[in-house]
Design a protein around this motif. Structure first.
Motif, PDB file in Angstrom:
ATOM      1  N   ARG A 189      43.183  45.162  45.641  1.00 23.94           N
ATOM      2  CA  ARG A 189      43.318  44.628  46.990  1.00 23.94           C
ATOM      3  C   ARG A 189      44.485  43.642  47.003  1.00 23.94           C
ATOM      4  NH1 ARG A 189      37.584  44.357  46.033  1.00 23.94           N
ATOM      5  NH2 ARG A 189      36.414  45.803  47.359  1.00 23.94           N
TER       6      ARG A 189
ATOM      7  N   THR B 188      40.506  36.022  44.038  1.00 21.29           N
ATOM      8  CA  THR B 188      41.325  36.549  45.132  1.00 21.29           C
ATOM      9  C   THR B 188      41.875  35.385  45.939  1.00 21.29           C
ATOM     10  OG1 THR B 188      41.375  38.096  47.000  1.00 21.29           O
ATOM     11  CG2 THR B 188      39.421  36.715  46.783  1.00 21.29           C
TER      12      THR B 188
ATOM     13  N   SER C 276      33.090  43.238  42.940  1.00 19.62           N
ATOM     14  CA  SER C 276      34.542  43.149  42.856  1.00 19.62           C
ATOM     15  C   SER C 276      35.008  42.472  41.570  1.00 19.62           C
ATOM     16  CB  SER C 276      35.087  42.381  44.072  1.00 19.62           C
ATOM     17  OG  SER C 276      34.800  43.088  45.260  1.00 19.62           O
TER      18      SER C 276
ATOM     19  N   HIS D 153      47.449  47.608  52.936  1.00 22.29           N
ATOM     20  CA  HIS D 153      46.183  48.192  52.468  1.00 22.29           C
ATOM     21  C   HIS D 153      46.251  49.710  52.324  1.00 22.29           C
ATOM     22  CE1 HIS D 153      42.090  47.181  51.394  1.00 22.29           C
ATOM     23  NE2 HIS D 153      41.631  48.214  52.084  1.00 22.29           N
TER      24      HIS D 153
ATOM     25  N   ARG E  18      46.145  50.963  48.720  1.00 24.10           N
ATOM     26  CA  ARG E  18      44.818  51.105  48.098  1.00 24.10           C
ATOM     27  C   ARG E  18      44.171  52.419  48.522  1.00 24.10           C
ATOM     28  NH1 ARG E  18      40.327  48.139  45.968  1.00 24.10           N
ATOM     29  NH2 ARG E  18      38.375  48.422  47.119  1.00 24.10           N
TER      30      ARG E  18
END
Length: 402
Positions: A227, A251, A276, A331, A334
């Motif tokens: 991400r 993150t 995650s 994004h 991804r």
């Protein structure tokens, strides 16, 4: 069969008989004694009281009456307490309880979660339900608002926040509310957008020309599916070059500052969820790419501090223009990574863990959408299979006629 227990009293050797499980006994003076429990409010503890009688039956009858009275009194007090709470809270507005709920959310949830919930409340609830009492918040009232014209994602967040506020009120004020369900959307869910094969070829060509740190970041995302926030927070210590593994443990994201409406700060937090927090294997190509740019600074892309996602987005859009591609969100890298993995034969469970999804179903719903080329390949294979069957049938007929 009724069980009895027998005890020899230390006084005068009197035999005491009582039913098992009952707090009734015969005393040495010939009387029968029954014991029951009450709560001493002044001392804040339980205590035992006794009643007496000439026979076992008399004490048992008195004990049943006493216990029934105590139970009914407790139920009556509980009901009166609930009625009192309802009377006090029946005029509480959703806005009042929501503000209390937000205080609790700020204490217990991650800053990003608190900010998201607060924005949803202020943008969609505060004005619409500021004077609405809790007992007026019903399904039909919610549906009468313009929520249904919003996107599915926003609707989902609205109902999530609203149900959490009502749940908080139910627990704190002993109230009962139905769970409000979001109307089923009639809009067909579209597959995620990905870069086509030709677009990927153009982007790779642009990124391969005079590769720098930001170009390497985009390539790394295409190799690992990280991400944007995870990519920006990556440290050199998170990369095990010997075993070719990246550890995702943090993150970064921009969040609104308390008391401001537009100003944001860059905040480093734990990843989106516990799932995650993961390890991602590096391919030889990705490992070689990182080795070429390996430095002594702390953060891979931000040097002495985490990289800003906005800066990363800016460079990505810049390279899209260089590759003569239309504007896209970061994004999409991804999504492209995940789709390429599926089409390359990666099993869904492995991909789900690499992406950091909490459920394999999320991966299935988002990424298992074969391209037209894949579908065409399958059908071409079916045509070949039918051709073999047809050939066998024709060959069999020829043998039979001969």
């Amino acid at each position: 069969m009724v069980k009895f227990w027998v005890k020899i009293s230390q006084k005068k050797g009197v035999i005491i008989m009582a039913r098992h499980g009952e707090n009734i006994r015969k005393r040495a003076d010939g009387r029968w004694e029954g014991r029951y429990q009450i709560f001493d409010v002044e001392r804040s503890r339980k205590k035992y009281c006794s009643i007496y009688g000439k026979s076992y039956e008399e004490v048992k009858e008195k004990l049943i009456f006493k216990k029934t009275y105590i139970k009914e009194a407790a139920e009556r007090e509980k009901t009166e307490c609930k009625m009192s709470n309802w009377s006090e809270t029946r005029n509480y507005t959703l806005a009042f309880v929501a503000e209390e709920w937000l205080v609790e959310v700020k204490k217990k949830k991650k800053p990003s979660t608190y900010v998201k919930y607060k924005l949803i409340y202020h943008n969609y609830f505060e004005k619409k339900f500021c004077n609405t009492s809790l007992h007026e918040v019903k399904k039909q009232i919610v549906e009468e608002t313009e929520f249904l014209s919003l996107s599915d994602s926003i609707q989902k967040s609205i109902y999530c926040v609203l149900n959490q506020i009502l749940k908080f009120a139910a627990q704190k004020y002993s109230m009962t509310f139905p769970n409000l369900k979001r109307p089923v959307s009639s809009t067909k869910k579209q597959p995620v957008k990905v870069l086509t094969k030709s677009e990927q070829a153009k982007l790779f060509a642009a990124l391969s020309y005079e590769t720098n740190l930001f170009k390497m970041a985009i390539l790394l995302c295409l190799y690992t599916g990280l991400r944007l926030g995870e990519l920006c927070a990556l440290k050199w210590t998170d990369i095990n070059f010997k075993n070719k593994i990246i550890t995702v443990s943090r993150t970064v994201q921009r969040l609104y500052v308390e008391g401001y409406t537009t100003k944001t700060i860059l905040l480093e937090t734990e990843p989106k969820s516990g799932y995650s927090m993961r390890e991602i294997p590096l391919s030889d190509a990705a490992s070689k790419l990182l080795t070429e740019f390996r430095g002594e600074w702390e953060y891979v892309f931000g040097r002495e501090k985490a990289a800003d996602p906005r800066t990363m987005q800016y460079h990505f859009k810049k390279y899209l223009k260089e590759a003569e591609l239309s504007d896209k969100n970061f994004h999409i890298l991804r999504h492209t990574f995940a789709t390429n993995c599926i089409e390359g034969g990666t099993d869904v469970k492995s991909l789900s863990e690499i992406l950091g999804h909490s459920d394999v179903q999320i991966t299935l719903n988002r990424y298992v959408h074969p391209s037209m080329d894949t579908k065409r390949r399958y059908l071409d294979g079916l045509s070949s299979f039918y051709g073999q069957i047809h050939g066998q049938v024709c060959s069999g007929n020829m043998m039979f006629t001969g």
